[in-house]
Design a protein around this motif. Structure first.
Motif, PDB file in Angstrom:
ATOM      1  N   PHE A   1     -14.459  -9.698  -9.594  1.00  0.00           N
ATOM      2  CA  PHE A   1     -13.894 -11.264  -8.711  1.00  0.00           C
ATOM      3  C   PHE A   1     -13.925 -10.308  -6.968  1.00  0.00           C
ATOM      4  O   PHE A   1     -13.373  -9.472  -7.287  1.00  0.00           O
ATOM      5  CB  PHE A   1     -12.729 -12.139  -9.458  1.00  0.00           C
ATOM      6  N   SER A   2     -13.813 -10.978  -6.164  1.00  0.00           N
ATOM      7  CA  SER A   2     -14.077 -11.688  -5.304  1.00  0.00           C
ATOM      8  C   SER A   2     -12.244 -11.500  -4.888  1.00  0.00           C
ATOM      9  O   SER A   2     -12.308 -12.913  -4.945  1.00  0.00           O
ATOM     10  CB  SER A   2     -14.732 -11.928  -4.165  1.00  0.00           C
ATOM     11  N   LEU A   3     -11.107 -10.545  -3.689  1.00  0.00           N
ATOM     12  CA  LEU A   3     -10.765 -11.271  -3.319  1.00  0.00           C
ATOM     13  C   LEU A   3     -10.484 -11.632  -2.118  1.00  0.00           C
ATOM     14  O   LEU A   3      -9.305 -12.287  -1.122  1.00  0.00           O
ATOM     15  CB  LEU A   3      -9.584 -10.218  -3.834  1.00  0.00           C
ATOM     16  N   ASN A   4     -11.300 -12.598  -1.374  1.00  0.00           N
ATOM     17  CA  ASN A   4     -11.625 -12.700  -0.071  1.00  0.00           C
ATOM     18  C   ASN A   4     -11.313 -13.704   0.322  1.00  0.00           C
ATOM     19  O   ASN A   4     -10.580 -13.888   0.968  1.00  0.00           O
ATOM     20  CB  ASN A   4     -13.199 -12.715   0.479  1.00  0.00           C
ATOM     21  N   ASN A   5     -11.156 -14.628  -0.983  1.00  0.00           N
ATOM     22  CA  ASN A   5     -10.436 -16.008  -0.820  1.00  0.00           C
ATOM     23  C   ASN A   5      -8.933 -16.593  -1.099  1.00  0.00           C
ATOM     24  O   ASN A   5      -7.795 -17.725  -1.165  1.00  0.00           O
ATOM     25  CB  ASN A   5     -11.170 -17.215  -1.041  1.00  0.00           C
ATOM     26  N   TYR A   6      -8.115 -15.186  -0.820  1.00  0.00           N
ATOM     27  CA  TYR A   6      -6.760 -14.992  -1.631  1.00  0.00           C
ATOM     28  C   TYR A   6      -6.215 -14.306  -0.654  1.00  0.00           C
ATOM     29  O   TYR A   6      -6.694 -14.323   0.482  1.00  0.00           O
ATOM     30  CB  TYR A   6      -6.886 -14.568  -2.985  1.00  0.00           C
ATOM     31  N   ALA A   7      -4.704 -15.109  -0.328  1.00  0.00           N
ATOM     32  CA  ALA A   7      -3.542 -14.863   0.087  1.00  0.00           C
ATOM     33  C   ALA A   7      -3.493 -13.229  -0.782  1.00  0.00           C
ATOM     34  O   ALA A   7      -3.308 -13.695  -2.136  1.00  0.00           O
ATOM     35  CB  ALA A   7      -2.476 -15.526   0.394  1.00  0.00           C
ATOM     36  N   ILE A   8      -3.126 -12.249  -0.472  1.00  0.00           N
ATOM     37  CA  ILE A   8      -3.376 -10.696  -0.969  1.00  0.00           C
ATOM     38  C   ILE A   8      -2.095 -10.681  -0.750  1.00  0.00           C
ATOM     39  O   ILE A   8      -2.118 -10.077   0.301  1.00  0.00           O
ATOM     40  CB  ILE A   8      -4.198  -9.804  -1.318  1.00  0.00           C
ATOM     41  N   GLY A   9      -0.759  -9.780  -1.116  1.00  0.00           N
ATOM     42  CA  GLY A   9       0.719  -9.853  -0.965  1.00  0.00           C
ATOM     43  C   GLY A   9       0.761  -8.067  -1.924  1.00  0.00           C
ATOM     44  O   GLY A   9       0.797  -7.918  -2.439  1.00  0.00           O
ATOM     45  N   TRP A  10       1.554  -7.363  -1.136  1.00  0.00           N
ATOM     46  CA  TRP A  10       2.023  -6.817  -1.871  1.00  0.00           C
ATOM     47  C   TRP A  10       3.683  -6.372  -1.648  1.00  0.00           C
ATOM     48  O   TRP A  10       4.401  -6.939  -1.009  1.00  0.00           O
ATOM     49  CB  TRP A  10       1.902  -5.103  -0.557  1.00  0.00           C
ATOM     50  N   PHE A  11       4.337  -5.808  -2.700  1.00  0.00           N
ATOM     51  CA  PHE A  11       5.046  -5.411  -2.633  1.00  0.00           C
ATOM     52  C   PHE A  11       6.062  -4.067  -3.745  1.00  0.00           C
ATOM     53  O   PHE A  11       4.950  -3.820  -3.798  1.00  0.00           O
ATOM     54  CB  PHE A  11       6.310  -6.899  -4.376  1.00  0.00           C
TER      55      PHE A  11
END
Length: 122
Positions: free
Chosen positions: A27-37
């Motif tokens: 899957f591509s993450l291009n259309n998601y908000a990606i957060g880091w914790f």
């Protein structure tokens, strides 16, 4: 549901830098908000930063310039540069995906990776 995987963790000396990667197999993450914790034992998971088409790249907390996010649109992945690391940055680092917007809070995300350990020590 996305199956996220983080990579790039390891041992780094104080003052050093590290790059962490987040991807989802197939899957591509291009259309998601990606957060880091990140999380240390006995403490709550702490939001660091996020990247999304709608929110830009918000920074949570006081670590401006320390955690820098990038999208690799061609690969559909996200990576985070971490700079000027100190032993206090030792933690398990997680990426998370949201179909909606960035959030500094765990409940704002629907998918999580298993985490990657970062240890800062000389």
């Amino acid at each position: 549901q996305l199956q996220l995987v983080e990579s790039g963790g390891g041992l780094v000396q104080p003052g050093g830098s590290l790059r962490l990667f987040c991807e989802a197999s197939g899957f591509s993450l291009n259309n998601y908000a990606i957060g880091w914790f990140r999380q240390v034992p006995g403490k709550e998971r702490e939001g660091l930063t996020c990247i999304s088409e709608y929110d830009g790249v918000p920074i949570y907390g006081d670590e401006v310039g320390k955690f820098i996010l990038h999208r690799d649109a061609a690969k559909g992945t996200v990576f985070m540069e971490m700079n000027s690391l100190s032993p206090e940055d030792t933690a398990v680092y997680y990426c998370a995906a949201s179909r909606d917007f960035c959030s500094a809070y765990v409940h704002g995300y629907q998918s999580w990776g298993p985490g990657t350990q970062v240890t800062v020590a000389s």
